[in-house]
Scaffold this motif. Structure first.
Motif, PDB file in Angstrom:
ATOM      1  N   PHE A  17       0.817  -1.216   0.000  1.00  0.00           N
ATOM      2  CA  PHE A  17       0.000   0.000   0.000  1.00  0.00           C
ATOM      3  C   PHE A  17       0.854   1.272   0.000  1.00  0.00           C
ATOM      4  O   PHE A  17       0.337   2.368  -0.123  1.00  0.00           O
ATOM      5  CB  PHE A  17      -0.934   0.008   1.215  1.00  0.00           C
ATOM      6  CG  PHE A  17      -2.161  -0.839   1.003  1.00  0.00           C
ATOM      7  CD1 PHE A  17      -2.507  -1.284  -0.254  1.00  0.00           C
ATOM      8  CD2 PHE A  17      -2.984  -1.176   2.071  1.00  0.00           C
ATOM      9  CE1 PHE A  17      -3.633  -2.057  -0.463  1.00  0.00           C
ATOM     10  CE2 PHE A  17      -4.112  -1.955   1.876  1.00  0.00           C
ATOM     11  CZ  PHE A  17      -4.442  -2.390   0.615  1.00  0.00           C
ATOM     12  N   MET A  18       2.142   1.100   0.154  1.00  0.00           N
ATOM     13  CA  MET A  18       3.027   2.249   0.047  1.00  0.00           C
ATOM     14  C   MET A  18       3.095   2.699  -1.423  1.00  0.00           C
ATOM     15  O   MET A  18       3.205   3.880  -1.707  1.00  0.00           O
ATOM     16  CB  MET A  18       4.414   1.818   0.526  1.00  0.00           C
ATOM     17  CG  MET A  18       5.259   2.901   1.088  1.00  0.00           C
ATOM     18  SD  MET A  18       4.562   3.569   2.579  1.00  0.00           S
ATOM     19  CE  MET A  18       5.740   4.883   2.838  1.00  0.00           C
ATOM     20  N   ASP A  19       3.035   1.733  -2.322  1.00  0.00           N
ATOM     21  CA  ASP A  19       3.263   2.049  -3.735  1.00  0.00           C
ATOM     22  C   ASP A  19       2.094   1.731  -4.659  1.00  0.00           C
ATOM     23  O   ASP A  19       2.070   2.164  -5.802  1.00  0.00           O
ATOM     24  CB  ASP A  19       4.509   1.312  -4.240  1.00  0.00           C
ATOM     25  CG  ASP A  19       5.782   1.934  -3.703  1.00  0.00           C
ATOM     26  OD1 ASP A  19       5.893   3.170  -3.764  1.00  0.00           O
ATOM     27  OD2 ASP A  19       6.640   1.203  -3.182  1.00  0.00           O
ATOM     28  N   PHE A  20       1.165   0.916  -4.207  1.00  0.00           N
ATOM     29  CA  PHE A  20      -0.086   0.730  -4.951  1.00  0.00           C
ATOM     30  C   PHE A  20      -1.034   1.752  -4.347  1.00  0.00           C
ATOM     31  O   PHE A  20      -1.449   1.638  -3.195  1.00  0.00           O
ATOM     32  CB  PHE A  20      -0.624  -0.691  -4.775  1.00  0.00           C
ATOM     33  CG  PHE A  20      -1.929  -0.919  -5.505  1.00  0.00           C
ATOM     34  CD1 PHE A  20      -1.954  -1.204  -6.861  1.00  0.00           C
ATOM     35  CD2 PHE A  20      -3.139  -0.846  -4.823  1.00  0.00           C
ATOM     36  CE1 PHE A  20      -3.159  -1.408  -7.524  1.00  0.00           C
ATOM     37  CE2 PHE A  20      -4.347  -1.051  -5.485  1.00  0.00           C
ATOM     38  CZ  PHE A  20      -4.348  -1.340  -6.837  1.00  0.00           C
ATOM     39  N   LEU A  21      -1.329   2.782  -5.124  1.00  0.00           N
ATOM     40  CA  LEU A  21      -1.966   3.953  -4.534  1.00  0.00           C
ATOM     41  C   LEU A  21      -3.485   3.869  -4.624  1.00  0.00           C
ATOM     42  O   LEU A  21      -4.063   4.193  -5.652  1.00  0.00           O
ATOM     43  CB  LEU A  21      -1.466   5.206  -5.257  1.00  0.00           C
ATOM     44  CG  LEU A  21       0.060   5.350  -5.389  1.00  0.00           C
ATOM     45  CD1 LEU A  21       0.394   6.603  -6.189  1.00  0.00           C
ATOM     46  CD2 LEU A  21       0.724   5.385  -4.026  1.00  0.00           C
ATOM     47  N   MET A  22      -4.106   3.477  -3.534  1.00  0.00           N
ATOM     48  CA  MET A  22      -5.558   3.577  -3.512  1.00  0.00           C
ATOM     49  C   MET A  22      -5.898   4.980  -3.019  1.00  0.00           C
ATOM     50  O   MET A  22      -5.201   5.526  -2.169  1.00  0.00           O
ATOM     51  CB  MET A  22      -6.148   2.527  -2.565  1.00  0.00           C
ATOM     52  CG  MET A  22      -5.764   1.124  -2.964  1.00  0.00           C
ATOM     53  SD  MET A  22      -7.017  -0.077  -2.509  1.00  0.00           S
ATOM     54  CE  MET A  22      -6.932  -0.003  -0.748  1.00  0.00           C
TER      55      MET A  22
END
Ligand SMILES: Cc1cc2nc3c(=O)[nH]c(=O)nc-3n(C[C@H](O)[C@H](O)[C@H](O)COP(=O)(O)OP(=O)(O)OC[C@H]3O[C@@H](n4cnc5c(N)ncnc54)[C@H](O)[C@@H]3O)c2cc1C
Lengths: 315, 795
Positions: free
Chosen positions: B720-725
């Motif tokens: 979740f640091m780099d897959f931006l929801m």
């Protein structure tokens, strides 16, 4: 995503913490707010043998105005420093930067000193310390040393803090008279680490002429990069500073007539020329450099405006 | 209906529980259970040479280590291909543990069971797997060109190929119609990978009862009944000895309809073998690399049209990235292909897709399930036509709309359920009129000019879609009124936070004339209801909602019959109000449903005052009739099923105003407007919540989320640091308006609403950014860095 085994220590005093850390040596790691360390542990990217939890060291939960600056103890959370009126009065850049650090829940746990020791080149506080020329106080049994910012950040996620040393506080110099600061950044989402960010510090003389201007960039290289741009704007005319060129269309680089506006644009280009961004999955290096230029101009102009306000107040 | 509960914005009854941390999710259960962890492949394409577990055996607390070789034949066999299709000639599924090859990073290779998850991960870290890595196949275009194969026996990496063609009224094929058209355009569109990404990952917890030889499984699933059947079959257990319960589920969005997952087979199997409770809770990293993704397609479009922008022929060729396996068949590309025409009457339509294997995580439906890609294609086409002809974008859509008097409208295609794609109802011109009014389409020019005067750049965009909802084959409902007057409703499909406890209770309360508080709802528990399909495809309200209504009508009829006897009245004169059966217009002559429930169940034994009234000496039943009359059953309960002939088609239109920063290229959604038609609304607040959630996911898909694979098949942003929801700070306020064209196909006149919000968002944002920038947008998502690049390329 569970950490590998470690021994957990929860010392009750700074003296005890230093003992435990000294004994653990290179196997020891300080746990402060855990906002950076816990994810690293859970992803098994670090595997310290001993974890020394400093969260009971209430004697380090301090934010104190000292002559010439603000001293922040190792247990002071981002949120506390952000809200401290004393800290904001002495050095407004602290609050300007902390607003940009993550989200409130993370600021409730994360510590300012932890952020400095963590030395993430994308983080705001190392940049602030570098711009202001502050220092970090490191202690081990029988020895305390203050390391100036210029020597503290040694590489990405690397600082001068040595195994067995506890960072007990950090010192942020106060804002001088006729000085102003600003911090501008662009992040993909609110509160994310910035794609690019620039903090600026500008000083004027009584005649509203620029005497010094410096900027620092985040996410721009292995360590915070401080760029002195005084040469581009020194001595330039005061009137424009607090005028329309500062607010309003600030940063477009097209408005604000005359050499003065060009000076800020040139300064911004100089800042952008000094950064070494890299391509990654979120942005190209070219875009980051472009952003740095845009943000540098915004930050420098705003810092100058704020310095001019200070001169105005003093008059 | 006697009360006005149906259609009311009743606050969600599950919210206090879920919002105050009192939900019971998978990992909240089984505190003492052993826990499993998996060694997963670090390579996208590799041969397994050797597995050495010797170092791991030393870990204290280790219970078991399993590789494929340890699995019995039925357990280790490839997982089922859930939805076969004649065009899927080369469907392939994974084994629960890899046998000798791995086809994507994250594929499970070794299962470890230990006293807790920490120790299981310690052991995983000590297991050495020797791989012989090979170059990976990544990206659909690469896959079709490459000599490298994901599956040795699938040449060209194409698993399925399907063409559907609907000729024009004059009998022209789409290609001929395009060639004959006054104007033609052709272009390429590209949509990147994203994923359902529920905040709660997958999870399974199994208890084997050795004495009873029965198995209870808790799974964070969208289909407990089907998990039950699949696992019983795999483990060779009688169906009656397996029960599956979906506890509170923290989101599904499609990924949890896939089943049985490797872990859903292995965890119960290990629990039986070890005679111990075993649990596995997926962590976020696992979810990124070992569940499922969606969206990725490359589309080649050719369109022919007349001067008014009417589409005379549309020809679309789709390369659909299916990842390494096809457990859910080719549902996603079929939906793209068949929902692409949206609200439009196309002159002639030809669509062709190839479903392509790559060395990446498998692709299965994610909320919208192929429709966002379809809407992107159709709506980008409409915008291109408008630009080409210099027409307003809404005018081109109007020129192509199916008209209100044309329903039922047969698109001439075969839908995902194998049935004809016939729109049941709708009013597209009215939808567009409402949307234009809501967003201020006609006055946007002034807004834009004012902003431009301040140096700001605005754009407006829109997108339309039609969504087939409520697919069969069926759902059922069971309704029982007990002698305390409570109403117990159950249905087999599951809940992942949609508000079923509220919406189904509203339906039951309205049908039965009882206060809402007296109704309780159970979903996804095979102990309560064994026949069901699952919660996906915007089907729960349509399918279970109608089934529950029908079941309630049976109960109501029985209650009236029994009460008529007791009150010596004609059933036709009775009504149920506030939980009492009464003679309409005769106050005071009434019998509570609680009493009717007592009367419905003649008893021999009394254990309290209520039941005493139902025993053999209590009343004065006729000695000449059996206590339970012929054709009757004891108890006040009813069960019924709803099985539609075909899907019902909801629709919607969205518009957005975006601002793009002239300097930083940041993209901000200033306003977002939705006109939505899902027929009759059971609970408008829940429908709006579904729309909001969908739009939020759509904004994620349009501006933030992408699965970034490198050429080696490594997922570069598996956190979740780099897959931006999007955070709440990135989601605009959503303005909604409802149009109601009830479905003629089901008793309640409702259509599905679960997926709607997400469908057109990428199309809408692309349209608006294009409008703001004057630069063609043909791939999504778009980031500021990419907009910056596009600006530079445009000079
Ligand atoms: C989602 C998310 C978003 C974030 N976004 C940002 C952001 O935008 N900008 C930003 O700057 N930060 C961001 N952070 C990081 C956050 O600011 C952290 O709090 C900070 O980097 C570390 O502080 P901490 O107290 O949590 O330190 P910890 O995580 O406890 O420790 C970090 C490191 O510093 C060492 N350390 C900590 N304290 C001491 C000490 N007193 N002496 C010696 N060593 C010490 C630890 O051993 C460890 O190596 C984010 C974090 C998260 C989870």
């Amino acid at each position: 995503m569970k950490p590998p085994p470690f021994e957990y220590h929860a010392p009750r005093s700074v003296a005890e913490a230093m003992e435990v850390l000294a004994a653990a040596g290179p196997e020891g790691k300080v746990l402060a707010g855990g906002q950076s360390l816990i994810p690293l542990l859970n992803m098994r990217l670090v595997a310290p043998g001993h974890l020394v939890d400093v969260n009971r060291l209430t004697e380090l939960d301090t934010v104190e105005a000292e002559p010439g600056g603000v001293r922040v103890g190792a247990l002071a959370r981002h949120a506390r420093v952000e809200r401290s009126a004393g800290a904001a009065a002495a050095q407004p850049l602290l609050r300007q930067a902390l607003r940009l650090v993550a989200h409130p829940v993370i600021r409730n746990r994360g510590t300012v000193v932890g952020s400095l020791v963590h030395a993430d080149p994308a983080a705001e506080l190392p940049a602030v310390l570098a711009l202001l020329g502050g220092s970090v106080r490191l202690a081990r049994p029988g020895a305390v040393r203050d390391v100036p910012a210029a020597g503290f950040f040694t590489g990405p996620l690397e600082s001068a803090a040595e195994p067995g040393e506890l960072a007990v506080s950090a010192f942020f110099p106060a804002l001088g008279p006729r000085c102003g600061t600003a911090f501008h950044e662009v992040a993909r989402r609110h509160g994310d680490y910035a794609l690019a960010g620039v903090a600026a510090l500008v000083s004027l003389d009584d005649g509203l002429r620029v005497t010094a201007a410096r900027a620092v960039c985040v996410s721009a290289g292995p360590v915070p990069v401080v760029v002195d741009v005084t040469g581009h704007v020194a001595g330039t005319s005061p009137a424009v500073v607090s005028g329309a060129a500062v607010s309003g269309a600030a940063g477009t680089g097209t408005s604000g007539a005359g050499a003065f506006a060009d000076g800020w644009a040139a300064a911004a280009r100089a800042v952008a020329g000094r950064v070494e961004p890299e391509d990654d999955i979120h942005a190209s290096a070219a875009y980051r450099r472009h952003l740095t230029c845009v943000l540098a101009e915004r930050a420098l102009r705003e810092a100058a405006a704020s310095a001019a306000d200070d001169v105005g107040t003093r008059r | 209906m006697t009360t006005r509960l149906f259609g009311e914005p009743v606050p969600r009854r599950e919210d206090p529980r879920l919002l105050t941390g009192r939900g019971r999710y998978l990992d909240d259960l089984g505190a003492g259970a052993l826990e499993a962890a998996f060694v997963r492949s670090p390579h996208a394409r590799a041969r397994i040479l050797d597995i050495d577990v010797s170092a791991a055996i030393e870990v204290e607390g280790l219970v078991a280590i399993y590789t494929w070789e340890d699995l019995p034949e039925e357990v280790g066999a490839p997982l089922p291909l859930l939805i076969p299709h004649p065009a899927l000639t080369r469907g392939r599924t994974a084994r629960p543990l890899a046998r000798d090859v791995v086809r994507h990073v994250g594929e499970p290779v070794v299962m470890v069971v230990a006293r807790d998850r920490y120790l299981a991960e310690d052991a995983c870290a000590l297991i050495r797997v020797d791989y012989e890595p090979a170059e990976a196949v990544v990206g659909v275009e690469e896959a079709t060109r490459s000599a490298r194969l994901v599956h040795d026996d699938v040449p060209g990496n194409v698993g399925a190929h399907l063409v559907q063609e609907v000729p024009s009224a004059a009998g022209l094929g789409a290609r001929e119609a395009i060639d004959a058209a006054p104007h033609t355009l052709s272009f390429r569109l590209d949509i990147e990978r994203s994923a359902s990404m529920p905040l709660e990952g997958r999870g399974v917890y199994a208890r084997w009862d050795a004495d009873d030889r029965s198995l209870r499984i808790y799974s964070s699933t969208q289909t407990s009944t089907s998990v039950r059947m699949a696992v019983a079959a795999r483990l060779g257990l009688p169906l009656t000895k397996v029960e599956v319960i979906a506890p509170d589920v923290g989101g599904g969005f499609g990924v949890k309809i896939v089943h049985p997952w490797p872990e859903e087979v292995l965890v119960p199997w290990a629990a039986m073998l070890l005679g111990r409770e075993v649990k596995w809770t997926e962590d976020r990293r696992e979810h990124f690399v070992s569940s499922a993704h969606e969206r990725a397609q490359v589309q080649h479009v050719r369109v022919g049209f007349d001067d008014a922008g009417r589409v005379l022929g549309l020809d679309v060729t789709i390369l659909h990235d299916h990842g390494a396996y096809t457990p859910y068949g080719i549902i996603v590309p079929i939906i793209t292909a068949t929902q692409l025409p949206g609200p439009y009457r196309l002159g002639a339509y030809r669509v062709e897709f190839s479903s392509v294997y790559t060395n990446t995580v498998q692709v299965t439906p994610y909320r919208g399930a192929g429709r966002p890609q379809a809407a992107f294609c159709m709506e980008r086409t409409m915008d291109r036509i408008a630009a080409h002809l210099g027409l307003d974008r809404t005018a081109v859509r109007e020129a192509n709309f199916i008209q209100p008097d044309e329903f039922p409208y047969d698109q001439g295609l075969t839908f995902q359920d194998g049935r004809p794609l016939i729109y049941d109802s709708g009013d597209y011109p009215e939808s567009l009129r409402m949307l234009k009014e809501l967003i201020g389409w006609d006055s946007f020019g002034e807004l834009r000019a004012r902003a431009a005067a301040e140096g700001r750049r605005l754009g407006i965009g829109l997108g339309c879609y039609v969504e087939g909802t409520g697919v069969g084959p069926y759902e059922g409902g069971h309704v029982q009124i007990t002698s305390d007057g409570r109403v117990h409703v159950s249905t087999g499909l599951t809940s992942q936070g949609q508000g079923h406890e509220t919406a189904f209770a509203q339906i039951a309360a309205a049908e039965l004339g009882v206060p809402l508080e007296r109704v309780s709802v159970v979903t996804g528990d095979t102990r309560r209801f064994g026949y069901a399909v699952g919660t996906f495809a915007s089907r729960a309200a349509v399918m279970s909602g109608n089934a529950i209504a029908l079941a309630c009508r049976r109960v109501r009829e029985k209650a009236l019959r029994i009460a008529a006897d007791a009150l010596e009245a004609d059933p036709g004169d009775l009504e149920i109000v506030d939980g009492e059966v009464r003679v309409a217009g005769t106050p005071g002559v009434a019998v509570p449903l609680a009493t009717v429930a007592v009367l419905a169940n003649p008893l021999r034994y009394a254990f309290d005052a209520e039941t005493a009234r139902a025993t053999q000496f209590a009343g004065t039943p006729s000695p000449d009739r059996p206590p339970v009359a012929e054709g009757e059953e004891p108890g006040l309960e009813g069960r019924d099923y709803y099985s539609p002939i075909r899907s019902t088609f909801a629709s919607g239109m969205h518009a957005a105003i975006v601002e793009t920063d002239p300097l930083t290229a940041e993209i901000r959604v200033l306003r977002y407007a939705v006109v939505h038609d899902c027929g009759n609304l059971v609970n408008p607040m829940i429908v709006e919540g579904q729309i909001h959630g969908g739009v939020a996911q759509g904004v994620g898909g349009a501006l933030y989320e992408r699965m970034v694979y490198d050429e080696h098949g490594q997922l570069l942003n598996a956190s979740f640091m780099d897959f931006l929801m999007p955070y709440v700070t990135e989601v605009p306020r959503i303005e909604t308006a409802h149009l109601r064209t009830p479905s003629p196909l089901n008793p309640l006149g409702i259509k599905g609403a679960g997926e709607a919000g997400v469908i057109p968002v990428s199309a809408v944002i692309a349209s608006a950014v294009e409008d703001a920038e004057g630069i063609r947008i043909d791939r999504m998502p778009i980031s500021p860095s990419e907009l910056f690049d596009l600006r530079r390329a445009a000079g």
